[in-house]
Design a protein around this motif. Structure first.
Motif, PDB file in Angstrom:
ATOM      1  N   GLU A   1       0.861  -1.183   0.000  1.00 12.75           N
ATOM      2  CA  GLU A   1       0.000   0.000   0.000  1.00 12.75           C
ATOM      3  C   GLU A   1       0.895   1.229   0.000  1.00 12.75           C
ATOM      4  O   GLU A   1       1.820   1.342   0.808  1.00 12.75           O
TER       5      GLU A   1
ATOM      6  N   GLU B   1      -8.188   2.138  -3.272  1.00 15.69           N
ATOM      7  CA  GLU B   1      -8.843   2.008  -1.973  1.00 15.69           C
ATOM      8  C   GLU B   1      -9.769   3.187  -1.713  1.00 15.69           C
ATOM      9  O   GLU B   1      -9.351   4.338  -1.757  1.00 15.69           O
TER      10      GLU B   1
ATOM     11  N   LYS C   1     -11.160  -4.412   3.216  1.00 13.33           N
ATOM     12  CA  LYS C   1     -10.125  -4.253   4.235  1.00 13.33           C
ATOM     13  C   LYS C   1     -10.785  -4.040   5.594  1.00 13.33           C
ATOM     14  O   LYS C   1     -11.457  -3.028   5.820  1.00 13.33           O
TER      15      LYS C   1
ATOM     16  N   ASP D   1     -11.974   0.416   2.003  1.00 10.59           N
ATOM     17  CA  ASP D   1     -10.997   0.646   3.080  1.00 10.59           C
ATOM     18  C   ASP D   1     -11.697   0.824   4.431  1.00 10.59           C
ATOM     19  O   ASP D   1     -12.855   1.229   4.469  1.00 10.59           O
TER      20      ASP D   1
ATOM     21  N   ASN E   1      -4.670   4.911  -2.156  1.00 12.56           N
ATOM     22  CA  ASN E   1      -5.867   5.513  -1.559  1.00 12.56           C
ATOM     23  C   ASN E   1      -6.455   6.595  -2.462  1.00 12.56           C
ATOM     24  O   ASN E   1      -5.735   7.432  -2.994  1.00 12.56           O
TER      25      ASN E   1
HETATM   26 CA    CA Z   1      -5.874   2.581   2.776  1.00 19.71          CA
END
Ligand code: CA
Ligand code: C2E
Ligand code: CA
Ligand code: CA
Length: 281
Positions: free
Chosen positions: A58, A151, A202, A181, A119
């Motif tokens: 990530e 995400e 997640k 997320d 993200n």
């Molecule tokens: Ca994230």
């Protein structure tokens, strides 16, 4: 009356004024940082809990304010959001992460190429030209879109469900994967969830932490795993901090994890070292 009005104004607004000035200064600093390319990415491994291999990374942005000062997103992302700077910053993050990961994919070839998670803020998601912008970056960097995971939080998508379903569908048509997320912290309606084209769920780290205490903690993670399975989504548990977390998640059949137990987010050299000689998990 005038004097009273003035002093009242001063009492009322002093803290607001200080905040507003602080915000403006921060905005100016951020704008300059973007021009000067003072942002850097750290990467945190996502580990396949079945094999112990690093399956993905990530990308997490940091602001290198000076040689000794590293500022974390908690201290600037919300201002970047409010001012719209997140639009340029977010696209820089995506491009940088795709470029760097593409190089790692070539340097460390394997059956399942390393994935990169990036993200996307709510503000970015609301942009009308989001899809062509992302398409452009993917084409430019030459990364296999199937290795890119965007995400999004529940709140970013739930604001306008019909639009979200359409945009997520378009993103998926590019070949990229969609992760939800911090799952469990927003208020996504479960009745909507199956209508969203989502690939990865997640689990928010608060639920992983709760596995330490109450029996219910374990039950909640178990329930989220079942939910994800029923939606054919892959699961990544966030905030894996201890061996105990890892053991419990493995016992529950959770397929992937991310957290300080494996590694903190580290710079490019740090990831390079981890990929070159992966630890035994
Ligand atoms: Ca994230
Ligand atoms: P997030 O997307 O949920 O990212 C995970 C955050 O949890 C990261 O914080 C990471 O360092 C931290 N973390 C990872 N493992 C553990 C653990 O085991 N325990 C604990 N306590 N924390 C852990 P970071 O890097 O400070 O980022 C905070 C948030 O800032 C991110 O949360 C994300 O919402 C946002 N952010 C970071 N980079 C970007 C970006 O490029 N774009 C956007 N829009 N937001 C970003
Ligand atoms: Ca292993
Ligand atoms: Ca998260």
């Amino acid at each position: 009356a005038k004097a009273l009005g003035k002093s009242r104004y001063e009492v009322f607004d002093r803290t607001m004024h200080v905040q507003a000035v602080g915000q403006l200064a921060l905005e100016a600093d951020l704008r300059r940082a973007l021009q000067n390319q003072d942002f850097i990415l750290h990467y945190q491994p996502i580990v396949d809990l079945r094999t112990g291999d690093i399956s993905g990374l990530e990308a997490l942005v940091r602001w290198q304010k000076s040689t000794t000062e590293l500022i974390y997103p908690g201290d600037f992302i919300s201002v970047a959001e409010d001012t719209g700077l997140i639009l340029d910053l977010g696209m820089w993050v995506l491009r940088e992460a795709c470029e760097t990961t593409r190089a790692w994919q070539l340097q460390f070839p394997r059956e399942r190429p390393l994935t990169i998670s990036v993200n996307l803020s709510a503000r970015q998601f609301a942009q009308p030209d989001l899809v062509p912008q992302i398409q452009h970056i993917i084409a430019d960097t030459g990364i296999d879109p199937e290795t890119v995971r965007l995400e999004l939080t529940e709140s970013a998508t739930m604001a306008n469900a019909e639009r979200a379903i359409s945009v997520l569908g378009q993103l998926r048509s590019l070949g990229v994967r969609i992760s939800i997320d911090d799952f469990g912290t927003g208020y996504s309606s479960l009745s909507y969830l199956h209508r969203f084209p989502l690939d990865v769920l997640k689990i928010d780290r608060s639920f992983v932490l709760q596995m330490d205490n109450a029996k219910e903690g374990l039950q909640i993670v178990h329930t989220i795993l079942n939910l994800a399975r029923s939606l054919s989504m892959e699961v990544v548990a966030e905030g894996v901090e201890t061996e105990r977390h890892l053991r419990k998640l493995r016992a529950l059949g959770c397929e992937a994890g991310q957290g300080y137990y494996f590694s903190r987010p580290v710079n490019v050299a740090g990831i390079q070292a981890l990929l070159a000689s992966p630890p035994e998990w």
